[in-house]
Design a protein around this motif. Sequence first.
Motif, PDB file in Angstrom:
ATOM      1  N   SER A 114      79.482 -25.468  56.591  1.00  0.00           N
ATOM      2  CA  SER A 114      79.995 -24.219  57.149  1.00  0.00           C
ATOM      3  C   SER A 114      81.118 -24.477  58.140  1.00  0.00           C
ATOM      4  CB  SER A 114      78.854 -23.443  57.827  1.00  0.00           C
ATOM      5  OG  SER A 114      77.878 -23.057  56.889  1.00  0.00           O
ATOM      6  N   LEU A 115      80.913 -25.443  59.037  1.00  0.00           N
ATOM      7  CA  LEU A 115      81.935 -25.707  60.041  1.00  0.00           C
ATOM      8  C   LEU A 115      83.223 -26.225  59.418  1.00  0.00           C
ATOM      9  CD1 LEU A 115      79.959 -27.353  63.003  1.00  0.00           C
ATOM     10  CD2 LEU A 115      80.814 -25.008  62.846  1.00  0.00           C
ATOM     11  N   ARG A 116      83.111 -27.092  58.422  1.00  0.00           N
ATOM     12  CA  ARG A 116      84.294 -27.723  57.839  1.00  0.00           C
ATOM     13  C   ARG A 116      84.903 -26.929  56.683  1.00  0.00           C
ATOM     14  NH1 ARG A 116      85.613 -32.816  59.625  1.00  0.00           N
ATOM     15  NH2 ARG A 116      87.556 -32.153  58.626  1.00  0.00           N
ATOM     16  N   GLY A 117      84.381 -25.712  56.434  1.00  0.00           N
ATOM     17  CA  GLY A 117      85.010 -24.838  55.450  1.00  0.00           C
ATOM     18  C   GLY A 117      84.796 -25.228  54.004  1.00  0.00           C
ATOM     19  N   GLU A 120      85.046 -22.372  51.460  1.00  0.00           N
ATOM     20  CA  GLU A 120      86.418 -21.937  51.223  1.00  0.00           C
ATOM     21  C   GLU A 120      87.160 -22.906  50.308  1.00  0.00           C
ATOM     22  OE1 GLU A 120      85.225 -19.888  55.023  1.00  0.00           O
ATOM     23  OE2 GLU A 120      84.851 -21.829  54.085  1.00  0.00           O
ATOM     24  N   GLU A 133      93.454 -26.078  55.049  1.00  0.00           N
ATOM     25  CA  GLU A 133      93.148 -25.286  56.242  1.00  0.00           C
ATOM     26  C   GLU A 133      92.489 -26.204  57.261  1.00  0.00           C
ATOM     27  OE1 GLU A 133      91.482 -21.271  55.891  1.00  0.00           O
ATOM     28  OE2 GLU A 133      91.503 -21.575  53.709  1.00  0.00           O
ATOM     29  N   PHE A 135      89.531 -26.628  59.999  1.00  0.00           N
ATOM     30  CA  PHE A 135      88.241 -26.087  60.411  1.00  0.00           C
ATOM     31  C   PHE A 135      87.666 -26.960  61.525  1.00  0.00           C
ATOM     32  CE2 PHE A 135      88.693 -24.297  56.170  1.00  0.00           C
ATOM     33  CZ  PHE A 135      88.203 -23.009  56.348  1.00  0.00           C
ATOM     34  N   PRO A 136      86.742 -26.414  62.311  1.00  0.00           N
ATOM     35  CA  PRO A 136      86.198 -27.164  63.452  1.00  0.00           C
ATOM     36  C   PRO A 136      85.271 -28.294  63.034  1.00  0.00           C
ATOM     37  CG  PRO A 136      85.123 -25.043  63.269  1.00  0.00           C
ATOM     38  CD  PRO A 136      86.250 -25.020  62.289  1.00  0.00           C
ATOM     39  N   SER A 137      85.151 -29.283  63.912  1.00  0.00           N
ATOM     40  CA  SER A 137      84.255 -30.422  63.722  1.00  0.00           C
ATOM     41  C   SER A 137      82.921 -30.157  64.418  1.00  0.00           C
ATOM     42  CB  SER A 137      84.899 -31.679  64.309  1.00  0.00           C
ATOM     43  OG  SER A 137      83.972 -32.740  64.357  1.00  0.00           O
ATOM     44  N   GLY A 222      83.209 -17.279  66.795  1.00  0.00           N
ATOM     45  CA  GLY A 222      83.271 -18.521  66.033  1.00  0.00           C
ATOM     46  C   GLY A 222      81.954 -19.266  65.931  1.00  0.00           C
ATOM     47  N   ARG A 249      79.827 -16.933  61.828  1.00  0.00           N
ATOM     48  CA  ARG A 249      79.502 -17.383  60.481  1.00  0.00           C
ATOM     49  C   ARG A 249      77.991 -17.561  60.383  1.00  0.00           C
ATOM     50  NH1 ARG A 249      84.148 -19.701  58.014  1.00  0.00           N
ATOM     51  NH2 ARG A 249      82.908 -21.095  56.727  1.00  0.00           N
ATOM     52  N   GLY A 271      82.185 -16.052  54.953  1.00  0.00           N
ATOM     53  CA  GLY A 271      81.599 -16.696  56.118  1.00  0.00           C
ATOM     54  C   GLY A 271      80.104 -16.870  56.059  1.00  0.00           C
TER      55      GLY A 271
END
Length: 312
Positions: A114-117, A120, A133, A135-137, A222, A249, A271
């Motif tokens: 989920s965090l790293r997309g 998507e 894109e 995405f957060p770590s 977020g 998310r 999400g």
Amino acid sequence: MTSTSRQVWLPAQFTSYAGLPEGLRYARWDGGSVFPSDPAEVEFYVPPLVQDLDTISRPLDRMTSLTVVQALSSGVDGLCAELRRLPGNVTLCNAKGVHARSTAELALALILASLRGIPEFTHAQDLGLWKPEVFPSLYGRSVLIVGYGALGSALEDLLVPFGCAVTRVARTDRLSPRGPVHAMSHLRGLITGADVVVLATELTPATHHLINADLLARLQDGALLVNMARGAVVDTAALLEEVRGGRIRAALDVTDPEPLPAGHPLWETPGVLITPHVGAFTPAMWPRLEQLIRRQLERFARDEELDNVVAC
């Protein structure tokens, strides 16, 4: 064995009666075929390895000699309700701890995906699109674990290499080997600082819709909500309101309703990552369950106190 020995029903997956305590009669049932013996004689019932409560409950009304039910799951809220309506005193035991590591592994996978997309990127792959894109770590993020038992502890073990700041919540204040565990009464204040909230609590009247509109609104923009507990711990309608706008998310191994029906808005909401309640299910699961059943049968045969007794 004599004809007066006590009857035990085991799941069809049980490999062998070898080494089981003497003085008990054993039969296997898969949940779909005819009953392997008279249910009225069964004293110890290990339900079939299925998620369908109706299948598990089908023989209960006829089990007039029943004294013990050994569930194969950690969560037994539905089975508790079924046993409460039966006459007599039936001891219910769960499989606490057996599924902790495999479920924690999936929790970590859902967090990272989920965090790293990953959803998507998978969607872009299906469309044949190269769509980079950012995405957060997970590294260094704050993780709030709600329900700090065997699963919560196993998840924290897996989070260690990521340097996460872990906050632990359980029913009451206590001290764990990794640090303080806060009482559930502090949840409203603690949830505001979390990047990731993981639900690992049992479903009880006190935790039904624990994560409601008020708590969801307190999540920071977020934030990621991960539900490994039971679907009804979260107010689904309130969750949909928050995720539809993209403010937070969600990653869900459990849902309310469950199974999630076709056409439900959760399926189509960006999400939201969904797995179909499979956290416990790995090839390593059954050997651990069989070890638990064998230990419990040995205790039962000796009239000793059983492990993992659940108060319904």
